[in-house]
Design an enzyme around this catalytic site. Structure first.
Site, PDB file in Angstrom:
ATOM      1  N   HIS A  79       0.852  -1.190   0.000  1.00 45.26           N
ATOM      2  CA  HIS A  79       0.000   0.000   0.000  1.00 45.26           C
ATOM      3  C   HIS A  79       0.886   1.238   0.000  1.00 45.26           C
ATOM      4  CE1 HIS A  79      -3.811  -2.026   1.860  1.00 45.26           C
ATOM      5  NE2 HIS A  79      -3.284  -2.754   0.898  1.00 45.26           N
ATOM      6  N   GLU A  90       0.904   3.789   1.916  1.00 49.96           N
ATOM      7  CA  GLU A  90       1.389   4.125   3.259  1.00 49.96           C
ATOM      8  C   GLU A  90       2.563   3.239   3.659  1.00 49.96           C
ATOM      9  OE1 GLU A  90      -3.207   4.322   3.445  1.00 49.96           O
ATOM     10  OE2 GLU A  90      -1.683   3.189   2.374  1.00 49.96           O
ATOM     11  N   CYS A 133      -6.203   1.770   5.733  1.00 54.52           N
ATOM     12  CA  CYS A 133      -6.827   0.520   6.158  1.00 54.52           C
ATOM     13  C   CYS A 133      -6.265   0.114   7.528  1.00 54.52           C
ATOM     14  CB  CYS A 133      -6.579  -0.571   5.126  1.00 54.52           C
ATOM     15  SG  CYS A 133      -4.878  -1.201   5.126  1.00 54.52           S
ATOM     16  N   CYS A 177      -2.474  -0.665   7.639  1.00 53.45           N
ATOM     17  CA  CYS A 177      -1.608   0.511   7.619  1.00 53.45           C
ATOM     18  C   CYS A 177      -1.674   1.279   8.939  1.00 53.45           C
ATOM     19  CB  CYS A 177      -1.967   1.401   6.437  1.00 53.45           C
ATOM     20  SG  CYS A 177      -1.579   0.620   4.841  1.00 53.45           S
TER      21      CYS A 177
END
Length: 162
Positions: free
Chosen positions: A59, A61, A89, A92
């Site tokens: 992701h 992040e 999410c 993260c």
């Protein structure tokens, strides 16, 4: 720093994260971009790459936080701010807590995941030994529009291919 000046600075960083999100879009990934800032300097950048990297954890992040940790040569990155174009999410969020990020500034809210405002959110769990300041909705309309058009385009392509 005044509130207006601080908010304008948040907007500037979210705009930069939006540019990173376009890199994800160009790769066929969900257009999410993130960056980590410490003392006014960007020390980590990322954009969604789970499909390209064959990595469900890739992701925006995650990539930005990993880059920041490498930059600081430390698995903790205190006194940093993570800017991201979409509400993170739970995976993260867990990483943010572990990395000791000071502040999260995000743009669009994720109506499906709701990792921030739910009573069960990791951010609201007082058992954690680290709490993160959260500022949401910065440039949310621009970021929401970008995500909506991406998914509309994906659905149109899928419909054509049926």
């Amino acid at each position: 720093m005044g509130v207006d000046k601080e908010y304008a600075q948040h907007e500037d960083y979210i705009r930069q994260a939006l540019m990173l999100a376009q890199k994800a879009r160009a790769m066929g990934e969900v257009p999410v971009g993130a960056l980590v800032v410490k003392d006014g300097t960007i020390i980590g950048e990322g954009w969604n790459q789970p499909i390209q990297q064959h990595d469900p954890s890739a992701h925006a992040e995650m990539i930005a936080i990993r880059a920041a940790a490498q930059h600081l040569e430390n698995y903790r990155i205190p006194d940093t701010t993570l800017y991201v174009t979409l509400e993170p999410c739970p995976m993260c969020v867990g990483l943010m807590i572990h990395a000791r990020i000071k502040r999260l500034v995000f743009a669009a809210y994720d109506s499906k995941i709701k990792a921030i405002n739910e009573p069960s959110s990791l951010f609201n769990d007082q058992r954690h030994n680290h709490q993160i300041e959260v500022i949401g909705g910065v440039l949310k309309n621009e970021c929401s529009h970008d995500l909506k058009t991406f998914f509309q385009e994906r659905r149109a392509i899928a419909k054509q291919n049926r």
